[in-house]
Enzyme design. Structure first.
Site, short mmCIF file in Angstrom:
data_model
loop_
_atom_site.label_atom_id
_atom_site.label_comp_id
_atom_site.label_asym_id
_atom_site.label_seq_id
_atom_site.Cartn_x
_atom_site.Cartn_y
_atom_site.Cartn_z
N GLU A 172 6.34 3.22 0.66
CA GLU A 172 5.47 3.33 -0.39
C GLU A 172 6.45 3.45 -1.64
O GLU A 172 7.26 3.87 -1.67
CB GLU A 172 4.73 4.75 -0.51
CG GLU A 172 3.45 4.89 0.15
CD GLU A 172 2.77 6.34 -0.07
OE1 GLU A 172 2.03 6.57 0.75
OE2 GLU A 172 3.18 6.81 -1.02
N ASP A 207 0.69 13.04 -10.97
CA ASP A 207 2.03 13.37 -10.54
C ASP A 207 2.77 14.55 -11.10
O ASP A 207 2.49 14.82 -12.15
CB ASP A 207 2.83 12.25 -10.56
CG ASP A 207 2.64 11.12 -9.55
OD1 ASP A 207 3.04 11.61 -8.43
OD2 ASP A 207 2.36 10.07 -9.94
N TYR A 252 -4.92 7.97 3.25
CA TYR A 252 -3.91 8.94 2.90
C TYR A 252 -4.56 10.29 2.58
O TYR A 252 -5.29 10.28 1.44
CB TYR A 252 -3.40 7.99 1.49
CG TYR A 252 -2.18 8.93 0.91
CD1 TYR A 252 -2.20 10.32 0.95
CD2 TYR A 252 -1.11 8.41 0.39
CE1 TYR A 252 -1.03 10.91 0.41
CE2 TYR A 252 0.14 8.63 -0.12
CZ TYR A 252 0.12 10.31 -0.27
OH TYR A 252 1.12 11.00 -0.72
#
Lengths: 276, 404
Positions: free
Chosen positions: A51, A62, A176
């Site tokens: 990734e 994040d 994911y």
């Protein structure tokens, strides 16, 4: 899309009987050359899928490690075009390891969706993860299918059984699973909870399931690898870069090796199943 | 200008205002966003909720706020009659509390115990801390470090009200960064936390919901202006950062084509200098903080920093309904510099004895700019969105610096 680098890689992993290692680094962190050197060496170090983060000024999902990586990369001149150039460069020596670009929608939108997907395909990109584009905002689905790039969706602990079909229906490549309710690089999930969640996702889709968020050590990778098709490690790798910078924020000697060393350890953990 | 049958029918069921708005959030938040939407849909149509909301607005917030004829200011420019809609007289000193009251009642219905919010000038933070104190809820406010410095009195007020103020150091340490950190908090605490967004931005249903709660401003104004002038105003003027006071004032009037509507962005040190917060005048469409809208950004899609002396306007985006109203041409979007806003701040203070918030001073600055060019029977309503006590230090320093 049965015959893609992603599907071939997962088929090979299945044959080997082990979970794959998905490594995340941010493109251009801490600078273009170091980042390229790390990227090109990832497969030999044991990365099964890669990734590559597309730097963004406001990475809302994040934690501090990847926020800092984005800012370092942007400060060193990273751009969407440079990210694609890195993939082109990588493909000169590796035509098998899948590359998935991961990031936020605005830089893609600013580039122009169709132009971006054309350029990404040409560069050798296999999949795209756009964190802030849920299935409800489906504007990338058709262009991605047309471009032949997999659209990898995130599912979370909050994605219940009622909602899961909506999410996986739109996905291709793999799923994911975000194993915690939180941002990247913070808490770590309990392996039993992860096992239950992966089983729940598998009821709704035949796609492989990769698990990420909060996986930092070879032991954790090995444990999660026992109950999933792949494990994703990001913040811990990016943290190695942060730990190997000089006082001016330039990469110190051994910066790339530190990242690759951790990749080797993680890979060994997954291959040997050290958490028995 | 696109002629539409109605400008009040947006958003669609997915939260889109034309191409703007939407729900651009991480999957972890998506189920919660849908839950907020569902809960708000039920509450909106529940007379008991509306009665409770109106009761608090009347008895706690102090509504209706007056419509005041600014006679001396009007005389000075010799043109349009200038009225102020006095949102500065609300409890906590700004329009922000209207929205906070609506959302805290919703959070209570949803069984949430913990409230988080972002704040720029601190007005939304104070209003949020206030309603949390009132309902006994745990309150965490994210505020950029730069803003904490320039809005110290509001930080103190929030703390006195029992809120935890978390300084945000990422990015430029202003409103956009506070919103990033609030979203990060929410992702980690989805089960017990309600995110009380302070403006008409963010993922659906926030832009529409905040507008609905703020529309009390325009609804009251309609009745008050009928009483004062026997008719609708000719022109509405309000400032916009995210755009909630403007949206609340404008929305009830959008289909009244005789009413000219003007929104004032912050031009900071000037649009040409690049140091401004004028996302409609100088930005382009993009996606940030859950919605598609006009954003200040570079060619690579990186969000750029906004600049305004006024902390409440210092945001690189704008609510999606404004983006849409801009494109269809129903609302005019203009901009006012720091200098012009400070001049208007001083003028209003000395002429009317009202110290306006620096945000509101942008609206006043534009109003007095055009008042003299308009006939004396032209009626203009300006939204005095907040009071300026919090800005005395900033304005003082600005004036000192200008003297050199």
């Amino acid at each position: 899309m049965s015959d893609t680098r992603i599907s071939q890689r997962f088929a090979a992993l299945k044959e080997e009987g082990r979970a794959g290692l998905v490594t995340f680094i941010t493109a251009g962190d801490p600078d273009r050359d170091t980042s390229q050197a790390i990227l090109n060496a990832l497969p030999d170090a044991g990365a099964d899928l890669i990734e590559l983060g597309m730097p963004f000024s406001d990475p809302m999902a994040d934690g501090p490690a990847i926020q800092a990586a984005s800012l370092r990369a942007i400060g060193a001149g990273a751009s969407m075009r440079r990210t694609l150039e890195m993939v082109t460069d990588f493909r000169k020596t590796d035509n098998e390891t899948p590359i998935i670009l991961m990031g936020y929608f605005n830089p893609v939108y600013a580039y122009g969706v169709d132009e971006f997907l054309t350029d990404a395909k040409q560069a050798g990109v296999d999949g795209l993860i756009i964190v802030d584009l849920p299935p409800e905002e489906g504007e990338l689905r058709a262009p991605l299918a047309k471009a032949g790039i997999d659209f990898i969706y995130l599912t979370a602990p909050t994605t219940d059984d009622e909602r899961l079909p909506t999410v996986v229906k739109s996905a291709s490549g793999f799923i994911y699973y975000v194993s915690i309710t939180g941002i990247t690089g913070t808490a770590s999930a309990n392996v039993n909870d992860v096992a239950d969640a992966v089983a729940r996702i598998r009821k709704h889709t035949p796609l492989p399931v990769a698990v990420g968020f909060g996986i930092k050590t070879p032991e954790q990778a090995a444990a999660v690898g026992k109950v999933s098709d792949a494990v994703v490690v990001g913040s811990a790798l990016v943290g190695q870069i942060a730990d190997h910078l000089d006082e001016n924020g330039r990469p110190a000697p051994g910066c790339a090796d530190a990242v690759l060393g951790l990749v080797r350890d993680l890979s060994a953990g997954l291959r040997n199943g050290i958490a028995s | 200008m696109t002629k539409l049958n109605t400008y009040r029918g947006e958003p669609d069921e997915h939260g889109h205002f034309g191409i703007y708005g939407g729900r651009y959030v991480a999957e972890t938040l998506m189920p919660l966003i849908l839950e907020v939407e569902k809960a708000y849909d039920v509450a909106k149509n529940d007379p008991a909720f509306q009665t409770e909301f109106k009761g608090y607005l009347k008895n706690y917030v102090g509504r209706p706020t007056p419509l005041y004829f600014a006679e001396r200011l009007t005389e000075q420019f010799g043109g349009a009659k200038i009225y102020f809609k006095r949102e500065d007289l609300n409890h906590t000193g700004a329009h922000k509390i209207n929205n906070c009251m609506g959302q805290i009642l919703l959070a209570k219905r949803m069984g949430k115990q913990r409230i988080i919010a972002e704040t720029g000038a601190g007005q939304h933070g104070v209003a949020t801390a206030t309603v949390c104190a009132l309902f006994g809820m745990d309150c965490t406010i994210y505020m950029g470090e730069t803003d904490i410095e320039r809005q110290a009195p509001n930080v103190f007020r929030m703390k006195m009200l029992g809120a935890e103020v978390k300084p945000v150091t990422s990015g430029s340490g202003t409103l956009k960064d506070a919103m990033n950190d609030a979203l990060r908090d929410w992702v980690a605490r989805v089960h017990d936390t309600y995110y009380l967004i302070g403006t008409v931005a963010g993922p659906h249903p926030y832009p529409a919901m905040v507008r609905d709660f703020q529309s009390v401003i325009g609804t009251e104004l309609m009745a008050q202006m009928q009483e004062a002038e026997g008719r609708d105003p000719d022109t509405l003027v309000a400032c916009i950062g995210g755009g909630s006071n403007a949206m609340g004032m404008f929305h009830p009037y959008l289909d009244n084509n005789g009413v000219r509507i003007i929104a004032v962005e912050a031009a900071g040190e000037g649009i040409d200098t690049g140091k401004h917060a004028a996302s409609l005048s100088a930005g382009k469409p993009g996606v940030l903080h859950g919605n598609r809208t006009y954003l200040l950004q570079d060619a690579d899609g990186q969000i750029t920093e906004a600049h305004s002396l006024s902390a409440g306007l210092d945001y690189p985006g704008i609510g999606p309904e404004h983006a849409w109203l801009h494109d269809v041409g129903r609302v005019e979007y203009v901009s006012i510099t720091d200098t012009e806003a400070v001049d208007a701040f001083q003028l209003c203070t000395r002429t009317e004895g009202i110290i306006p918030a620096l945000e509101s001073a942008h609206a006043i600055a534009h109003a007095v700019k055009i008042a003299g060019t308009l006939p004396t029977d032209h009626v203009m309503a300006v939204n005095m969105s907040g009071r300026g006590d919090k800005d005395l230090d900033s304005v003082g320093r600005f004036i000192e610096a200008r003297k050199g």
